[in-house]
Design an enzyme around this catalytic site. Structure first.
Site, short mmCIF file in Angstrom:
data_model
loop_
_atom_site.label_atom_id
_atom_site.label_comp_id
_atom_site.label_asym_id
_atom_site.label_seq_id
_atom_site.Cartn_x
_atom_site.Cartn_y
_atom_site.Cartn_z
N GLY A 239 46.51 4.91 -40.21
CA GLY A 239 45.10 5.22 -40.33
C GLY A 239 44.73 6.43 -39.50
O GLY A 239 45.59 7.14 -38.97
N HIS A 240 43.43 6.65 -39.38
CA HIS A 240 42.92 7.81 -38.65
C HIS A 240 42.35 7.44 -37.29
O HIS A 240 41.72 8.27 -36.64
CB HIS A 240 41.84 8.53 -39.47
CG HIS A 240 42.36 9.14 -40.74
ND1 HIS A 240 41.55 9.83 -41.62
CD2 HIS A 240 43.60 9.20 -41.27
CE1 HIS A 240 42.28 10.26 -42.65
NE2 HIS A 240 43.53 9.88 -42.45
#
Length: 406
Positions: A239-240
């Site tokens: 993810g970020h």
């Protein structure tokens, strides 16, 4: 007299037992007729309506098995506390055009004392939509369905469920108060665009804990008008990262205050703990009281990041500065490894520099001791304790920086 009182009590207790059973609304019962492998939409809507009208606490049950669910909106207010116990797997249509509410697959609205639980799975079947998502190049892209949308909930719990392969955000939390999200599993592949795990906006007293989130976007993102948000014991990756923002994109956005992220692990993410604001924000606002503590980074590209030049896909006016004031932010006891040599990046706005930023006990290495770590700082003078000189942000005024795209 004592015997008469005891006898009366026992009679009342026995009389109440059938009412407790009557408050369970099983969608596979003869009353509702749902069966695994079929569309459960009608049966589930009727079971919810009956349960919501119950004058005593009620429970809607979806037993083990795989069911199709075209779409659903569960609306209150209900007359008493209500629980939806999903034990099976609910599958969305793979084609998002089949939904009449294009931005939502399953929604919960205007409910006090809701519990969503059961160990089951909401499968958004999002692969087709990920390929069709053109928001990275089209500002006017069509909305895609959120797996689970929670609006105007109070005193509620969402626990022990899985959100799988959402077409867009997995969970969108809006105008909710005093609500806990715990023991969640949120999963989508790294390449799934815009599949934020949990996005929070305009909500107060939200607690996210003991959960595992891996998506193609932010594991958790916190939007404007959010207050008293606590994130603990969350594992994020892929993810970020865990993000405040994006902030400053729209007119008259409201402040963000009182955010605590603690005892979390981020593994193989593009960012770690991040605050991001647009450079061309149309209205002023504030993000303050934001504290990250006891965070483990494993191979994270940008472990510590304030980015006030955030401009995804260059779809914004490149006219700094941002009008979001960042104040009272701390990064404490952050350990682990950075995938890149740039471990700390604090890029604040030229118009209203960040204030009261603290770096304490930062102990990061570059990908297994590949070399020294560096930092980049602009328009900020952080207070530094227990941080190596390379991460000290000694230079607090740099030349103009290019807009960040991620």
């Amino acid at each position: 007299m004592k015997l008469s009182f005891l006898a009366m009590f026992l009679c009342l207790l026995l009389a109440s037992t059938p009412k407790a059973h009557a408050s369970v609304f099983d969608v596979t019962s003869a009353t509702y007729g749902a069966k695994p492998g079929s569309d459960v939409s009608t049966a589930l809507a009727k079971a919810w309506s009956d349960a919501c009208a119950s004058p005593s606490a009620s429970k809607v049950v979806i037993p083990s098995g795989t069911y199709n669910l075209k779409e659903a909106t569960f609306r209150g207010p209900c007359k008493a506390p209500i629980e939806m116990q999903v034990q099976g797997i609910l599958q969305a249509p793979a084609d998002a055009s089949q939904l009449t509410r294009p931005d939502t697959w399953v929604g919960f609205q205007y409910i006090d004392m809701l519990t969503l639980s059961g160990g089951g799975t909401f499968d958004g079947q999002g692969a087709l939509s990920w390929n069709q998502n053109d928001c990275h190049k089209n500002k006017n892209c069509k909305p895609l369905p959120v797996n689970l949308r929670f609006e105007f909930l109070t005193n509620s719990k969402v626990q022990d469920i899985t959100s799988l392969n959402s077409k867009f955000f997995h969970m969108h939390v809006f105008r909710c108060n005093h609500t806990t999200f715990q023991q969640l599993t949120i999963t989508a592949p790294d390449e799934s665009r815009n599949t934020d795990g949990i996005h929070i906006g305009a909500s107060t007293a939200i607690n996210i804990t003991h959960s595992k989130i891996g998506t193609g976007d932010d594991c958790i993102s916190i939007g404007d008008d959010s207050h008293e948000i606590t994130v603990t014991d969350v594992t994020c990756g892929p993810g970020h990262g865990i993000s405040i923002g994006s902030l400053g994109k729209y007119k008259e956005e409201k402040d963000v205050t009182g955010i605590i992220v603690k005892n979390c692990t981020l593994a193989n993410t593009e960012n770690g703990v991040r605050i991001k604001t647009f450079p061309d924000s149309p209205s002023p606002s504030t993000a303050s009281g934001i504290h990250y503590e006891d965070i483990i980074m494993v191979n994270v590209s940008n472990p510590i990041l304030i980015d006030q030049l955030y401009c995804p896909y260059t779809q914004c006016e490149q006219k700094p500065p941002s009008k979001v004031k960042i104040n009272n932010v701390s990064f404490k006891n952050i350990k682990g490894s950075s995938f890149t040599p740039l471990a700390v990046k604090l890029v604040c706005t030229t118009g209203i520099p960040c204030e009261n930023v603290e770096l304490t006990d930062i102990d990061l290495t570059y990908g297994g001791d590949k070399g020294p770590l560096t930092s980049m700082c602009s328009n900020v003078k952080p207070t530094i304790t227990g941080v190596t000189k390379a991460l000290g942000c000694a230079t607090s005024s740099l030349a103009p920086l290019p807009l960040s795209k991620k």
